[in-house]
Design a protein around this motif. Sequence first.
Motif, PDB file in Angstrom:
ATOM      1  N   TRP A  71      24.883  -7.981  11.005  1.00  0.00           N
ATOM      2  CA  TRP A  71      25.625  -7.339  12.098  1.00  0.00           C
ATOM      3  C   TRP A  71      25.866  -5.869  11.779  1.00  0.00           C
ATOM      4  CZ3 TRP A  71      30.553  -5.066  12.363  1.00  0.00           C
ATOM      5  CH2 TRP A  71      31.000  -4.745  13.649  1.00  0.00           C
ATOM      6  N   LEU A  72      26.220  -5.554  10.542  1.00  0.00           N
ATOM      7  CA  LEU A  72      26.509  -4.173  10.141  1.00  0.00           C
ATOM      8  C   LEU A  72      25.291  -3.269  10.222  1.00  0.00           C
ATOM      9  CD1 LEU A  72      28.888  -4.273   7.028  1.00  0.00           C
ATOM     10  CD2 LEU A  72      29.386  -3.322   9.284  1.00  0.00           C
ATOM     11  N   LEU A  73      24.105  -3.826   9.991  1.00  0.00           N
ATOM     12  CA  LEU A  73      22.895  -3.008   9.963  1.00  0.00           C
ATOM     13  C   LEU A  73      22.592  -2.345  11.303  1.00  0.00           C
ATOM     14  CD1 LEU A  73      20.477  -5.196   7.799  1.00  0.00           C
ATOM     15  CD2 LEU A  73      21.631  -3.071   7.150  1.00  0.00           C
ATOM     16  N   PHE A  74      23.244  -2.793  12.358  1.00  0.00           N
ATOM     17  CA  PHE A  74      23.057  -2.186  13.680  1.00  0.00           C
ATOM     18  C   PHE A  74      23.454  -0.715  13.678  1.00  0.00           C
ATOM     19  CE2 PHE A  74      24.912  -0.942  17.775  1.00  0.00           C
ATOM     20  CZ  PHE A  74      23.908  -1.273  18.670  1.00  0.00           C
ATOM     21  N   PHE A  75      24.417  -0.339  12.866  1.00  0.00           N
ATOM     22  CA  PHE A  75      25.039   0.976  12.972  1.00  0.00           C
ATOM     23  C   PHE A  75      24.314   2.063  12.193  1.00  0.00           C
ATOM     24  CE2 PHE A  75      28.235  -2.310  13.619  1.00  0.00           C
ATOM     25  CZ  PHE A  75      28.684  -1.965  14.885  1.00  0.00           C
ATOM     26  N   ARG A  76      23.966   1.816  10.957  1.00  0.00           N
ATOM     27  CA  ARG A  76      23.262   2.816  10.155  1.00  0.00           C
ATOM     28  C   ARG A  76      22.842   2.179   8.841  1.00  0.00           C
ATOM     29  NH1 ARG A  76      28.652   4.193  10.160  1.00  0.00           N
ATOM     30  NH2 ARG A  76      29.707   4.009   8.148  1.00  0.00           N
ATOM     31  N   GLU A  77      22.112   2.949   8.032  1.00  0.00           N
ATOM     32  CA  GLU A  77      21.585   2.417   6.772  1.00  0.00           C
ATOM     33  C   GLU A  77      22.524   2.662   5.599  1.00  0.00           C
ATOM     34  OE1 GLU A  77      17.833   3.113   3.704  1.00  0.00           O
ATOM     35  OE2 GLU A  77      17.783   3.954   5.717  1.00  0.00           O
ATOM     36  N   GLY A  78      23.094   3.845   5.525  1.00  0.00           N
ATOM     37  CA  GLY A  78      23.862   4.207   4.337  1.00  0.00           C
ATOM     38  C   GLY A  78      25.347   4.328   4.579  1.00  0.00           C
ATOM     39  N   HIS A  79      26.114   4.357   3.474  1.00  0.00           N
ATOM     40  CA  HIS A  79      27.568   4.481   3.515  1.00  0.00           C
ATOM     41  C   HIS A  79      28.195   3.372   4.346  1.00  0.00           C
ATOM     42  CE1 HIS A  79      26.931   8.967   2.503  1.00  0.00           C
ATOM     43  NE2 HIS A  79      27.273   8.306   1.417  1.00  0.00           N
ATOM     44  N   ILE A  80      27.712   2.170   4.094  1.00  0.00           N
ATOM     45  CA  ILE A  80      28.199   0.996   4.805  1.00  0.00           C
ATOM     46  C   ILE A  80      27.818  -0.225   3.986  1.00  0.00           C
ATOM     47  CG2 ILE A  80      26.092   0.617   6.156  1.00  0.00           C
ATOM     48  CD1 ILE A  80      27.820  -0.024   8.547  1.00  0.00           C
ATOM     49  N   GLY A  81      28.647  -1.255   3.990  1.00  0.00           N
ATOM     50  CA  GLY A  81      28.295  -2.451   3.239  1.00  0.00           C
ATOM     51  C   GLY A  81      29.370  -3.510   3.323  1.00  0.00           C
ATOM     52  N   LEU A  82      29.006  -4.705   2.896  1.00  0.00           N
ATOM     53  CA  LEU A  82      29.924  -5.840   2.893  1.00  0.00           C
ATOM     54  C   LEU A  82      29.713  -6.616   1.606  1.00  0.00           C
ATOM     55  CD1 LEU A  82      32.014  -7.215   4.835  1.00  0.00           C
ATOM     56  CD2 LEU A  82      30.173  -8.784   5.462  1.00  0.00           C
ATOM     57  N   SER A  83      30.756  -6.710   0.801  1.00  0.00           N
ATOM     58  CA  SER A  83      30.674  -7.424  -0.472  1.00  0.00           C
ATOM     59  C   SER A  83      31.240  -8.827  -0.331  1.00  0.00           C
ATOM     60  CB  SER A  83      31.458  -6.678  -1.559  1.00  0.00           C
ATOM     61  OG  SER A  83      30.908  -5.417  -1.810  1.00  0.00           O
ATOM     62  N   LEU A  84      30.630  -9.761  -1.024  1.00  0.00           N
ATOM     63  CA  LEU A  84      31.125 -11.134  -1.087  1.00  0.00           C
ATOM     64  C   LEU A  84      31.912 -11.305  -2.376  1.00  0.00           C
ATOM     65  CD1 LEU A  84      31.180 -14.046   0.006  1.00  0.00           C
ATOM     66  CD2 LEU A  84      29.021 -14.435  -1.198  1.00  0.00           C
ATOM     67  N   THR A 118      34.788  -7.893   1.327  1.00  0.00           N
ATOM     68  CA  THR A 118      35.269  -6.518   1.285  1.00  0.00           C
ATOM     69  C   THR A 118      34.335  -5.649   2.122  1.00  0.00           C
ATOM     70  OG1 THR A 118      36.214  -6.753  -0.933  1.00  0.00           O
ATOM     71  CG2 THR A 118      35.791  -4.517  -0.162  1.00  0.00           C
ATOM     72  N   LEU A 119      34.918  -4.967   3.096  1.00  0.00           N
ATOM     73  CA  LEU A 119      34.156  -4.051   3.947  1.00  0.00           C
ATOM     74  C   LEU A 119      34.168  -2.660   3.337  1.00  0.00           C
ATOM     75  CD1 LEU A 119      32.765  -3.094   6.584  1.00  0.00           C
ATOM     76  CD2 LEU A 119      35.068  -2.841   7.573  1.00  0.00           C
ATOM     77  N   HIS A 120      32.996  -2.054   3.216  1.00  0.00           N
ATOM     78  CA  HIS A 120      32.847  -0.681   2.766  1.00  0.00           C
ATOM     79  C   HIS A 120      32.372   0.128   3.969  1.00  0.00           C
ATOM     80  CE1 HIS A 120      32.918  -2.143  -1.472  1.00  0.00           C
ATOM     81  NE2 HIS A 120      32.324  -3.185  -0.915  1.00  0.00           N
ATOM     82  N   TYR A 121      33.139   1.104   4.368  1.00  0.00           N
ATOM     83  CA  TYR A 121      32.820   1.863   5.571  1.00  0.00           C
ATOM     84  C   TYR A 121      33.128   3.333   5.325  1.00  0.00           C
ATOM     85  CZ  TYR A 121      37.863   2.019   6.458  1.00  0.00           C
ATOM     86  OH  TYR A 121      39.212   2.258   6.357  1.00  0.00           O
ATOM     87  N   SER A 122      32.956   4.187   6.354  1.00  0.00           N
ATOM     88  CA  SER A 122      33.076   5.633   6.156  1.00  0.00           C
ATOM     89  C   SER A 122      34.220   6.241   6.951  1.00  0.00           C
ATOM     90  CB  SER A 122      31.764   6.322   6.537  1.00  0.00           C
ATOM     91  OG  SER A 122      30.740   5.965   5.648  1.00  0.00           O
ATOM     92  N   LEU A 123      34.771   7.314   6.385  1.00  0.00           N
ATOM     93  CA  LEU A 123      35.944   7.972   6.961  1.00  0.00           C
ATOM     94  C   LEU A 123      35.624   9.268   7.687  1.00  0.00           C
ATOM     95  CD1 LEU A 123      38.365   7.693   3.893  1.00  0.00           C
ATOM     96  CD2 LEU A 123      38.068   6.069   5.752  1.00  0.00           C
ATOM     97  N   SER A 124      34.467   9.869   7.413  1.00  0.00           N
ATOM     98  CA  SER A 124      34.217  11.220   7.937  1.00  0.00           C
ATOM     99  C   SER A 124      32.879  11.338   8.638  1.00  0.00           C
ATOM    100  CB  SER A 124      34.293  12.248   6.794  1.00  0.00           C
ATOM    101  OG  SER A 124      33.211  12.072   5.897  1.00  0.00           O
ATOM    102  N   LYS A 125      32.800  12.352   9.497  1.00  0.00           N
ATOM    103  CA  LYS A 125      31.590  12.674  10.254  1.00  0.00           C
ATOM    104  C   LYS A 125      31.309  14.157  10.089  1.00  0.00           C
ATOM    105  CE  LYS A 125      31.978  12.851  14.724  1.00  0.00           C
ATOM    106  NZ  LYS A 125      32.108  12.494  16.151  1.00  0.00           N
ATOM    107  N   SER A 126      30.047  14.488   9.818  1.00  0.00           N
ATOM    108  CA  SER A 126      29.690  15.882   9.567  1.00  0.00           C
ATOM    109  C   SER A 126      29.788  16.714  10.842  1.00  0.00           C
ATOM    110  CB  SER A 126      28.262  15.962   9.024  1.00  0.00           C
ATOM    111  OG  SER A 126      27.852  17.312   8.906  1.00  0.00           O
ATOM    112  N   LEU A 127      30.241  17.936  10.673  1.00  0.00           N
ATOM    113  CA  LEU A 127      30.291  18.881  11.788  1.00  0.00           C
ATOM    114  C   LEU A 127      28.913  19.463  12.089  1.00  0.00           C
ATOM    115  CD1 LEU A 127      33.647  20.649  10.837  1.00  0.00           C
ATOM    116  CD2 LEU A 127      33.262  19.148  12.797  1.00  0.00           C
ATOM    117  N   ARG A 128      27.894  19.069  11.321  1.00  0.00           N
ATOM    118  CA  ARG A 128      26.517  19.458  11.660  1.00  0.00           C
ATOM    119  C   ARG A 128      26.013  18.712  12.896  1.00  0.00           C
ATOM    120  NH1 ARG A 128      23.878  17.105   8.672  1.00  0.00           N
ATOM    121  NH2 ARG A 128      25.152  16.360   6.942  1.00  0.00           N
ATOM    122  N   ILE A 129      26.633  17.557  13.189  1.00  0.00           N
ATOM    123  CA  ILE A 129      26.235  16.749  14.342  1.00  0.00           C
ATOM    124  C   ILE A 129      26.629  17.476  15.624  1.00  0.00           C
ATOM    125  CG2 ILE A 129      26.661  14.562  15.550  1.00  0.00           C
ATOM    126  CD1 ILE A 129      27.190  13.264  12.844  1.00  0.00           C
TER     127      ILE A 129
END
Length: 469
Positions: free
Chosen positions: A79-92, A422-433
């Motif tokens: 399900w998580l892979l829908f959003f992006r490849e990096g800076h994301i994950g789910l630990s068991l 454990t959900l690993h997710y991101s807090l920031s978005k680049s201003l280059r976008i």
Amino acid sequence: MKKLAFLLSFFPLISTASDYSCEQEFNWLKKTFENNDAGFQYALSQKGEKNYLEHNKASLKAIKNADDISDCHQRLQQWLLFFREGHIGLSLNVEKENNASVHNFNKTEFQQYLNNKSKEDIEGIWRLPSYTVGLKKEGSNYNGYVIESTNSKWQPGQLKLILNEENDGTYKATYYMADHSIRHVDSVDFIDQNHLSLGNNWLTLSRQNPKEESKAEVLQYVQLMESKTPLVKQLSKETALLRIPSFSYTDKKHIDTVIRDNLETILSTENLIIDIRGNGGGSDISYEEILPIIYTNPIHNVGVEFLSTPLNNSRMLKFIDDENFSDDDKKWAKKGYKTLQQRLGQFVNLDAQSVSVKKLENVNPLPKKVGILMDESNGSTAEQFLLAAKQSYKVKLLGAPTRGVLDISNMHQVDSPSKNLTLHYSLSKSLRIPEMTIDGKGIQPDFYLDSSIPAYQWVSYTRGMLEEM
């Protein structure tokens, strides 16, 4: 960007599986991610709300068929892979039972079998970090059985890896990690007859007691790729090499030390090669001591904005109590927490300006030319380093496009109510976008080193180019 770590390696807390509902885990994951991940709305705008709703429907159907918590974990990761490849994950966080069977593998008999072979091939005894394995062809696969291990969870005779030959003659691998979980590796490269590379420099296998020694060039490459700490080598009178395997926050002291100990050599040598192949990122502060060496003109850095939520902002409180952070960083975190709390639900730029400019007083006359070796494994902070380094007139980037996982960054983590995940997710978005996005594209090299130049020759190729320029 402020000096914060991009965490790419996950170290989950281990617990025992309790009663669970995969649907409840999904509902928690979905709500937490939607409300707190800085890249959620951006991904939604790119992929479309209709596609997202269909993805949720399909995921929920799959989740209801999960056999156990481990199976549930795999389906939630999809399900998580829908959003992006990096800076994301789910630990068991459930301790896995060691069910790996012990096979009847006799090292002495296998060694005798190898001695009687007229030609060396994939079959053989191979070394990799913490293990020695025997790769034996069985059917259409090459199965790697543990011969020796420094990991107490592994016994001789257990299956450590499987190499599968594809129809096109290439190989893929199934690798069993330290905890016996499975990692699928899509690329297996033959460096030479004595060395295998799994997953684009992720793991190197070296043949034990080869019949024919490898070239010095190959042995140097393997040494560079296997090194867990930074190092400097004098390649010739005109060229030095600085190898940086990781920009991890914990590696900063090692990077600073090796630069300090070799600074006189670096600053008295005409050319410098910086090899960051396989470097998946870390913390921006880890490359601070490299920039003055290659600096020629002001370095522009586009900042980030943080998504302010109570959960996200709690990370600032942890920084304030972290003994690894300086007093200045703690003051920044305290001020940042106050600002974020005042603007809940918004994206907030914690810096005074959207673009910072780094100006240094001195430009070192040497090295005159700098070649940076990059590859598909470079992501996150490694890409941030390349964006900064390429602004120097001295620098040329060589190799392959990077991984492209930089736009959404600054990771945080949170446990599910059951503590199983454990959900690993991101807090920031680049201003280059959106003007200059990196995610999904990567950073392009100035000189693309194609497949006609083997990876073990990249250093000598770059050295020759720099010395002839």
